[in-house]
Design an enzyme around this catalytic site. Structure first.
Site, short mmCIF file in Angstrom:
data_model
loop_
_atom_site.label_atom_id
_atom_site.label_comp_id
_atom_site.label_asym_id
_atom_site.label_seq_id
_atom_site.Cartn_x
_atom_site.Cartn_y
_atom_site.Cartn_z
N HIS A 66 62.34 7.90 7.37
CA HIS A 66 63.12 9.05 6.90
C HIS A 66 62.22 10.09 6.23
O HIS A 66 62.51 11.29 6.28
CB HIS A 66 64.23 8.59 5.96
CG HIS A 66 65.38 7.98 6.71
ND1 HIS A 66 66.70 8.12 6.34
CD2 HIS A 66 65.40 7.24 7.85
CE1 HIS A 66 67.47 7.48 7.21
NE2 HIS A 66 66.71 6.93 8.12
N ASP A 67 61.12 9.66 5.62
CA ASP A 67 60.20 10.65 5.05
C ASP A 67 59.50 11.42 6.17
O ASP A 67 59.43 12.65 6.15
CB ASP A 67 59.17 9.97 4.14
CG ASP A 67 58.27 11.02 3.47
OD1 ASP A 67 58.78 12.10 3.12
OD2 ASP A 67 57.06 10.77 3.32
N VAL A 70 61.69 14.07 8.32
CA VAL A 70 62.22 15.29 7.69
C VAL A 70 61.13 15.94 6.83
O VAL A 70 60.31 15.25 6.24
CB VAL A 70 63.43 14.95 6.79
CG1 VAL A 70 64.06 16.22 6.21
CG2 VAL A 70 64.47 14.14 7.55
N ASP A 76 55.50 13.64 4.03
CA ASP A 76 55.03 14.49 2.94
C ASP A 76 55.68 14.16 1.59
O ASP A 76 55.62 14.93 0.65
CB ASP A 76 55.30 15.97 3.29
CG ASP A 76 56.78 16.21 3.62
OD1 ASP A 76 57.61 15.29 3.39
OD2 ASP A 76 57.12 17.31 4.10
N HIS A 191 64.44 -2.32 13.61
CA HIS A 191 65.74 -2.92 13.27
C HIS A 191 65.72 -4.45 13.41
O HIS A 191 66.76 -5.07 13.38
CB HIS A 191 66.86 -2.30 14.12
CG HIS A 191 67.17 -0.88 13.74
ND1 HIS A 191 68.01 -0.06 14.43
CD2 HIS A 191 66.71 -0.13 12.69
CE1 HIS A 191 68.08 1.13 13.85
NE2 HIS A 191 67.30 1.12 12.78
N THR A 192 64.55 -5.01 13.56
CA THR A 192 64.42 -6.47 13.52
C THR A 192 64.51 -6.98 12.09
O THR A 192 64.63 -8.18 11.86
CB THR A 192 63.08 -6.93 14.16
OG1 THR A 192 62.96 -8.33 14.00
CG2 THR A 192 61.87 -6.28 13.52
N ASP A 246 60.22 -10.00 14.15
CA ASP A 246 59.97 -10.70 15.41
C ASP A 246 60.69 -9.96 16.54
O ASP A 246 61.20 -8.85 16.32
CB ASP A 246 60.46 -12.17 15.31
CG ASP A 246 61.94 -12.26 14.93
OD1 ASP A 246 62.64 -11.20 14.94
OD2 ASP A 246 62.42 -13.35 14.63
C1 HEM Z 1 67.30 6.86 16.62
C2 HEM Z 1 66.69 6.25 15.67
C3 HEM Z 1 67.34 5.49 14.55
C4 HEM Z 1 68.63 5.44 14.15
C5 HEM Z 1 69.83 6.16 14.75
C6 HEM Z 1 68.70 4.55 13.02
C7 HEM Z 1 69.84 4.27 12.30
C8 HEM Z 1 69.91 3.38 11.25
C9 HEM Z 1 71.09 3.11 10.49
C10 HEM Z 1 72.44 3.79 10.66
C11 HEM Z 1 70.78 2.16 9.56
C12 HEM Z 1 71.73 1.51 8.54
C13 HEM Z 1 71.73 2.23 7.20
C14 HEM Z 1 72.73 1.60 6.28
O1 HEM Z 1 73.89 1.51 6.67
O2 HEM Z 1 72.34 1.23 5.16
C15 HEM Z 1 69.40 1.80 9.76
C16 HEM Z 1 68.74 0.83 9.07
C17 HEM Z 1 67.41 0.60 9.18
N1 HEM Z 1 66.52 1.33 9.93
FE1 HEM Z 1 66.98 2.64 11.37
N2 HEM Z 1 67.45 4.07 12.76
C18 HEM Z 1 66.58 4.63 13.65
C19 HEM Z 1 65.21 4.44 13.70
C20 HEM Z 1 64.50 3.69 12.77
C21 HEM Z 1 63.06 3.68 12.66
C22 HEM Z 1 62.10 4.51 13.49
C23 HEM Z 1 62.76 2.82 11.65
C24 HEM Z 1 61.42 2.46 11.07
C25 HEM Z 1 60.27 2.64 11.65
C26 HEM Z 1 64.00 2.27 11.17
C27 HEM Z 1 64.09 1.28 10.23
C28 HEM Z 1 65.28 0.81 9.72
C29 HEM Z 1 65.36 -0.33 8.84
C30 HEM Z 1 64.21 -1.23 8.41
C31 HEM Z 1 66.69 -0.46 8.48
C32 HEM Z 1 67.28 -1.46 7.49
C33 HEM Z 1 67.25 -0.84 6.10
C34 HEM Z 1 67.70 -1.76 5.00
O3 HEM Z 1 68.05 -2.90 5.24
O4 HEM Z 1 67.69 -1.29 3.83
N3 HEM Z 1 65.03 2.85 11.85
N4 HEM Z 1 68.89 2.58 10.77
#
Ligand code: HEM
Length: 315
Positions: A66-67, A70, A76, A191-192, A246
């Site tokens: 997210h950093d 945007v 940054d 998302h693993t 994984d």
């Molecule tokens: C099209 C791309 C992406 C979409 C639409 C997306 C969307 C989301 C959403 C909706 C959540 C859940 C937030 C919540 O309800 O608390 C999430 C969680 C997460 N996302 Fe993504 N994401 C994307 C790409 C990425 C990328 C590129 C990364 C890191 C390199 C990432 C890492 C994570 C992680 C680790 C979580 C879990 C966060 C937690 O447990 O606190 N995501 N993402």
């Protein structure tokens, strides 16, 4: 002026420009000369916080995305700036948490080497530590990012992709970092680890929803987990092994158990399904693509004279 003098001036200008270009790039081992031990210290501090809070590592990896997504400077630290109207007030940053970890590492860095280590570098390092801590690859990243002093909620609204993103949007978001389709699918494999709130899957649970999970069992599990969701606090696992980095995520999405709409779509789109299949059966291929993708994700940055090293990440 004699022609040799003109050439000498031209050569000097070219050298100067080369110097600016070199100075203006991210570098491996950037802090070696100016603040030795930074990377080890960040590893120690992040690991300490990951042990204390099992959800913190996933939070750091999402924070890095997210950093970098945007802000005019990319990675940054714009997300860290306090104040109304900043990125954190965007609904798209719902669930982003543990910014205090970055602030506390920053204050440690300030004791070690004042105004030397940028908040943006700390975030990028914390994200890669999250991967290694959970059993993923140990990613080497170049450093030398600078911080920006501006943060905008409306920019976060526009640039952060929602859970319902299409594969087109996903590929264009990651393509803008220079990622291939293989790298784009791999980086979504972040998302693993971690999880998501019911708020982000509500659309999938509605009657006759086009994005409803194919698996009736999975749909019922999601519905019952979100049935009682007072104050929006219920969190569901991103995959079946949410504390391990994984390739389980890819097997889960192939089996119709992707948490968000975007995860589900990636597993069926003809452009991305074969890549999902590759990673589901070959963890080494996933790790290799994830490493290069993470370097690309975190390389959109301000360097050299662009931006500064803030003494506090919050202002
Ligand atoms: C099209 C791309 C992406 C979409 C639409 C997306 C969307 C989301 C959403 C909706 C959540 C859940 C937030 C919540 O309800 O608390 C999430 C969680 C997460 N996302 Fe993504 N994401 C994307 C790409 C990425 C990328 C590129 C990364 C890191 C390199 C990432 C890492 C994570 C992680 C680790 C979580 C879990 C966060 C937690 O447990 O606190 N995501 N993402």
């Amino acid at each position: 002026m004699g022609s040799w003098r003109i050439w000498a001036v031209v050569a000097a200008v070219m050298l100067l420009e080369l110097q600016v270009v070199v100075d203006a790039q991210l570098r491996y081992g950037y802090y070696d000369g100016v603040c030795p031990g930074v990377e080890d210290r960040v590893r120690t501090l992040t690991r300490r916080s990951f042990v204390a809070d099992a959800t913190a590592s996933a939070a750091m990896l999402r924070l890095a995305f997210h950093d970098c997504q945007v802000g005019t400077g990319g990675c940054d630290a714009s997300i860290m700036m306090d104040g109304n109207g900043g990125e954190m007030s965007s609904d798209n940053n719902f669930g982003v948490k543990r910014l205090d970890i970055i602030n506390s590492i920053k204050s440690d860095m300030e004791d070690m080497c004042p105004t030397t280590v940028s908040c943006a570098d700390i975030i990028a390092m914390a994200g890669r530590e999250a991967v290694a801590f959970n059993g993923g690859p140990d990613i080497q990243i170049p450093l030398g990012r600078k911080d920006i002093d501006f943060s905008s909620a409306s920019e976060a609204d526009a640039k952060l992709p929602p859970a319902t993103s299409s594969v087109d949007r996903m590929l264009s978001v990651f393509g803008a970092f220079g990622m291939t389709a293989e790298e784009s699918v791999a980086i979504l494999g972040a998302h693993t680890i971690g999880g998501g709130h019911c708020k982000n899957i509500q659309d999938r649970l509605k009657f006759n929803s086009p994005s409803a999970p194919d698996s009736l069992l999975f749909r019922t599990q999601l519905m019952s987990a979100c049935a009682v969701n007072v104050f929006n606090v219920a969190v569901l696992n991103n995959d079946a092994t949410q504390f391990t980095f994984d390739n389980q995520y890819f097997r889960d999405i192939q089996n119709g158990r992707g948490l968000f709409t975007v995860d589900n779509l990636v597993s069926t789109d003809p452009r991305t399904a074969p890549i999902v299949q590759l990673y589901a059966s070959n963890e080494g291929a996933f790790f290799a693509s994830f490493q290069s993708a993470y370097v690309k994700l975190t390389s959109r940055a301000l360097t050299g004279n662009r931006g500064s090293v803030r003494s506090s990440c919050q202002q």
